[in-house]
Design a protein around this motif. Structure first.
Motif, PDB file in Angstrom:
ATOM      1  N   LEU A  42      33.628  37.726  39.921  1.00 12.74           N
ATOM      2  CA  LEU A  42      33.664  36.245  40.189  1.00 12.74           C
ATOM      3  C   LEU A  42      33.184  35.797  41.296  1.00 12.74           C
ATOM      4  N   GLU A  43      32.620  34.553  41.142  1.00  9.93           N
ATOM      5  CA  GLU A  43      32.063  33.910  42.520  1.00  9.93           C
ATOM      6  C   GLU A  43      32.344  32.489  42.535  1.00  9.93           C
ATOM      7  N   ASP A  44      32.610  31.835  43.738  1.00  9.11           N
ATOM      8  CA  ASP A  44      33.084  30.219  43.869  1.00  9.11           C
ATOM      9  C   ASP A  44      34.193  30.211  43.179  1.00  9.11           C
ATOM     10  N   VAL A  45      35.066  31.044  43.391  1.00  3.29           N
ATOM     11  CA  VAL A  45      36.435  30.691  42.815  1.00  3.29           C
ATOM     12  C   VAL A  45      37.686  30.276  43.928  1.00  3.29           C
ATOM     13  N   GLU A  46      38.647  29.871  43.466  1.00  7.17           N
ATOM     14  CA  GLU A  46      39.733  29.409  44.412  1.00  7.17           C
ATOM     15  C   GLU A  46      40.758  30.656  44.238  1.00  7.17           C
ATOM     16  N   VAL A  47      41.592  31.082  45.377  1.00  4.97           N
ATOM     17  CA  VAL A  47      42.464  32.302  45.068  1.00  4.97           C
ATOM     18  C   VAL A  47      43.729  31.569  45.328  1.00  4.97           C
ATOM     19  N   VAL A  48      44.736  31.755  44.433  1.00  2.00           N
ATOM     20  CA  VAL A  48      46.138  31.147  44.551  1.00  2.00           C
ATOM     21  C   VAL A  48      47.203  32.334  44.374  1.00  2.00           C
ATOM     22  N   TRP A  49      48.213  32.512  45.126  1.00  2.00           N
ATOM     23  CA  TRP A  49      49.137  33.606  44.980  1.00  2.00           C
ATOM     24  C   TRP A  49      50.387  32.763  45.251  1.00  2.00           C
ATOM     25  N   ILE A  50      50.968  32.467  44.114  1.00  2.00           N
ATOM     26  CA  ILE A  50      52.198  31.707  43.837  1.00  2.00           C
ATOM     27  C   ILE A  50      53.232  32.814  43.661  1.00  2.00           C
ATOM     28  N   PHE A  56      46.207  34.128  41.069  1.00  2.00           N
ATOM     29  CA  PHE A  56      45.502  33.399  40.072  1.00  2.00           C
ATOM     30  C   PHE A  56      43.990  33.014  40.716  1.00  2.00           C
ATOM     31  N   PHE A  57      43.013  33.085  40.090  1.00  2.00           N
ATOM     32  CA  PHE A  57      41.578  33.046  40.150  1.00  2.00           C
ATOM     33  C   PHE A  57      41.209  31.747  39.405  1.00  2.00           C
ATOM     34  N   ILE A  58      40.665  30.597  40.114  1.00  2.00           N
ATOM     35  CA  ILE A  58      40.300  29.506  39.369  1.00  2.00           C
ATOM     36  C   ILE A  58      38.587  29.295  39.809  1.00  2.00           C
ATOM     37  N   GLU A  59      37.932  29.150  38.642  1.00  2.00           N
ATOM     38  CA  GLU A  59      36.765  28.713  39.048  1.00  2.00           C
ATOM     39  C   GLU A  59      36.476  27.281  39.481  1.00  2.00           C
ATOM     40  N   LYS A  60      35.358  26.935  40.450  1.00  7.44           N
ATOM     41  CA  LYS A  60      35.320  25.588  40.934  1.00  7.44           C
ATOM     42  C   LYS A  60      35.095  24.688  39.897  1.00  7.44           C
ATOM     43  N   PRO A  61      35.626  23.401  39.905  1.00  2.94           N
ATOM     44  CA  PRO A  61      35.648  22.645  38.781  1.00  2.94           C
ATOM     45  C   PRO A  61      34.443  21.599  38.693  1.00  2.94           C
ATOM     46  N   SER A  62      34.045  21.120  37.592  1.00  5.90           N
ATOM     47  CA  SER A  62      33.050  20.328  37.343  1.00  5.90           C
ATOM     48  C   SER A  62      33.343  19.633  35.811  1.00  5.90           C
ATOM     49  N   SER A  71      44.738  35.093  35.780  1.00  2.00           N
ATOM     50  CA  SER A  71      45.707  35.825  36.295  1.00  2.00           C
ATOM     51  C   SER A  71      45.451  37.391  36.473  1.00  2.00           C
ATOM     52  N   TYR A  72      46.025  37.807  37.599  1.00  5.31           N
ATOM     53  CA  TYR A  72      45.723  39.364  37.845  1.00  5.31           C
ATOM     54  C   TYR A  72      47.137  40.034  38.212  1.00  5.31           C
ATOM     55  N   LEU A  74      49.440  42.561  39.668  1.00  3.30           N
ATOM     56  CA  LEU A  74      49.220  43.804  40.428  1.00  3.30           C
ATOM     57  C   LEU A  74      49.744  44.927  40.335  1.00  3.30           C
ATOM     58  N   LYS A  75      50.975  45.046  39.610  1.00  5.83           N
ATOM     59  CA  LYS A  75      51.430  46.215  38.959  1.00  5.83           C
ATOM     60  C   LYS A  75      50.835  46.770  37.860  1.00  5.83           C
ATOM     61  N   GLU A  76      50.514  45.917  36.937  1.00  6.18           N
ATOM     62  CA  GLU A  76      49.535  46.458  35.844  1.00  6.18           C
ATOM     63  C   GLU A  76      48.329  46.456  35.768  1.00  6.18           C
ATOM     64  N   LYS A  77      47.643  46.070  36.983  1.00  4.99           N
ATOM     65  CA  LYS A  77      46.438  46.044  37.414  1.00  4.99           C
ATOM     66  C   LYS A  77      45.560  45.666  36.103  1.00  4.99           C
ATOM     67  N   THR A  78      45.959  44.196  35.499  1.00  2.00           N
ATOM     68  CA  THR A  78      45.285  43.930  34.492  1.00  2.00           C
ATOM     69  C   THR A  78      44.984  42.296  34.893  1.00  2.00           C
ATOM     70  N   PHE A  79      43.689  41.964  34.363  1.00  5.11           N
ATOM     71  CA  PHE A  79      43.441  40.541  34.177  1.00  5.11           C
ATOM     72  C   PHE A  79      43.827  39.757  32.913  1.00  5.11           C
ATOM     73  N   ASN A  80      44.241  38.664  32.929  1.00  2.00           N
ATOM     74  CA  ASN A  80      44.436  37.573  31.664  1.00  2.00           C
ATOM     75  C   ASN A  80      43.867  36.369  31.898  1.00  2.00           C
TER      76      ASN A  80
END
Length: 217
Positions: A42-50, A56-62, A71-72, A74-80
């Motif tokens: 992933l590149e040019d993403v915003e990282v948000v930890w709520i 959460f990883f969000i690509e730059k918008p346009s 979403s990642y 941490l315990k399960e080590k899975t991306f969705n």
């Protein structure tokens, strides 16, 4: 480096470029020790930890191309996927992560993450011009009074090509009710961004003069 602090401010998630990918590391801010938890392309993403276990990883918008959010766990080590290939995608979460404001395709909606119920809101603004109350019963938003047809959102706003004249409203969530909190008159220019509630006050930055203001709620 792309980084975000955990909700309790005790850890930090860092995306560190290595070759063609990014390493996701979690750093303990007390000991300064880090643990590598994964590798992402992933590149040019915003990282948000709520949420404690979810980043959460969000690509730059346009509006001109699609972007996605993941979403990642941490315990399960899975991306969705949270959202996939949406135009102009911007997101903003409540402090507990139970509600999401989503801007996509020129429209703003509110998503209840507990039951996936979506409400299309009767106004247009960007999620970074909104904030949630601590109890999630209200949302405060700065809404442009007019958006010229030539304006492309979110691009023109993010590139500082569009400076609207805002009014600030409160939106009661259940039931949906809108009340005007502040309507700038007498030639006062107002373009509020990154609002936040602290106690009985709403703080925001005015892009016209780059000053921080507060109003009593």
């Amino acid at each position: 480096l792309i980084k975000a602090n955990s909700p309790d401010k005790k850890r930090k998630a860092v995306l560190e470029k290595e070759g063609w990918s990014f390493l996701l590391k979690i750093i303990d801010l007390k000991t300064n020790k880090d643990v590598q938890v994964g590798s992402v392309n992933l590149e040019d993403v915003e990282v948000v930890w709520i949420k404690p276990n979810e980043i959460f990883f969000i690509e730059k918008p346009s509006f001109l191309f699609t972007s996605s959010a993941w979403s990642y766990a941490l315990k399960e080590k899975t991306f969705n996927y949270l959202f996939q290939n949406e135009s102009g995608l911007m997101l903003n979460w409540s402090k507990d992560g139970s509600l999401t404001l989503k801007f996509s395709g020129g429209e703003l909606s509110l998503i209840n993450n507990e039951d996936s119920q979506t409400i299309n809101l009767p106004f247009v603004t960007l999620p970074n011009k909104c904030t949630f109350s601590d109890n999630n019963k209200k949302i405060y938003c700065a809404i442009p009074k007019t958006v010229p047809s030539s304006v492309v959102l979110p691009d023109d706003y993010l590139k500082n090509k569009f400076y609207p004249q805002d009014q600030i409203i409160s939106l009661s969530i259940n039931p949906i009710e809108i009340e005007i909190v502040l309507d700038a008159d007498n030639g006062k220019e107002l373009d509020a961004i990154n609002p936040m509630t602290v106690g009985d006050y709403l703080y925001f930055k005015n892009r016209y003069d780059n000053k921080i203001y507060k109003i009593k709620l």
